[in-house]
Write an enzyme that holds these catalytic residues in place. Structure first.
Site, short mmCIF file in Angstrom:
data_model
loop_
_atom_site.label_atom_id
_atom_site.label_comp_id
_atom_site.label_asym_id
_atom_site.label_seq_id
_atom_site.Cartn_x
_atom_site.Cartn_y
_atom_site.Cartn_z
N TYR A 210 38.33 38.22 46.02
CA TYR A 210 37.05 37.59 45.68
C TYR A 210 36.84 37.53 44.17
O TYR A 210 35.80 37.91 43.65
CB TYR A 210 35.92 38.34 46.37
CG TYR A 210 36.07 38.34 47.87
CD1 TYR A 210 35.70 37.24 48.63
CD2 TYR A 210 36.65 39.44 48.52
CE1 TYR A 210 35.89 37.22 50.00
CE2 TYR A 210 36.83 39.43 49.90
CZ TYR A 210 36.45 38.32 50.63
OH TYR A 210 36.64 38.30 51.99
N CYS A 211 37.82 37.00 43.49
CA CYS A 211 37.82 36.94 42.02
C CYS A 211 37.89 35.47 41.58
O CYS A 211 38.40 34.62 42.31
CB CYS A 211 39.03 37.71 41.48
SG CYS A 211 39.24 37.64 39.68
#
Length: 221
Positions: A71-72
């Site tokens: 989730y970057c």
């Protein structure tokens, strides 16, 4: 005395010029690692199933080590890994990915959930790793509990930027001057197991920033 000082000043100036020239030969956000007799083959790393794997199994390969998170903002780089490996026709290159949750908690998944998260969520669209990309179990790359492999890499490869980041986004203690700065920072390892280059997460552009360095190491005997 004056002549000696003049000679010394001239020598220092030449050294500064040489250093600046050497730095300009590398792209921004890329650093060359310091020579070391130790190799990454001395280390074992956790796998997704909880066992340990010796990095000595990768002898003779050029390795790109990257700490990853699902989730970057840099997660899109996953989409470039497979084409990079497909274009590596001789199979010399391997990508070793190490999930880490120390940057804004952007890798919350358990080991058994990681591959499904990549396949169905981000990058999604059925994404699966190329056969020459190996995703390992979660590790810590900074702080008191950093994995010995990352301790070794940080000791021999200088930081790519002078500022690490906002303290409230870093989920570890203590903060070190040579810490991994964020998800998707990369280290390039030569065929003898020595770390050679360190890359900032943004030094990428679909892999084109790193590609010349990979070619260089592949040409080495």
């Amino acid at each position: 005395m004056f002549i000696q000082l003049l000679i010394l000043s001239y020598a220092i100036l030449l050294q500064l010029i040489a250093t600046q020239v050497a730095d300009k030969q590398l792209p921004n956000l890329t650093k060359q690692c310091e020579p070391t007799s130790q190799t990454i083959y001395d280390f074992h790393v956790p796998t997704l199933d909880g066992s340990e794997k010796s990095l000595a199994e990768y002898r003779g390969k050029v390795l790109l080590l990257v700490n990853v998170a699902t989730y970057c903002a840099y997660t899109f780089q996953y989409n470039d890994f497979n084409p990079m490996l497909e274009n590596n026709s001789n199979g010399t290159l391997k990508i070793l990915a190490f999930p880490c949750n120390q940057f804004l908690l952007q890798e919350p998944a358990e080991n058994h959930e990681l591959l499904n998260g990549l396949k169905y969520v981000r990058p999604g669209n059925g994404w699966e790793p190329h056969g020459n990309m190996h995703i390992f179990g979660k590790v810590e790359v900074n702080g008191d509990d950093h994995h010995p492999l990352y301790k070794f890499l940080k000791e021999h490869c200088p930081q790519t930027v002078p500022i690490i980041g906002d303290r409230h986004q870093l989920m570890y203690n203590p903060i070190g001057t040579n810490d991994i700065i964020w998800n998707f920072e990369k280290f390039l390892i030569d065929k003898k197991g020595h770390p050679r280059y360190r890359f900032h997460p943004s030094a990428w552009v679909q892999g084109s920033v790193i590609a010349p360095f990979i070619d260089e190491l592949e040409r080495e005997i």
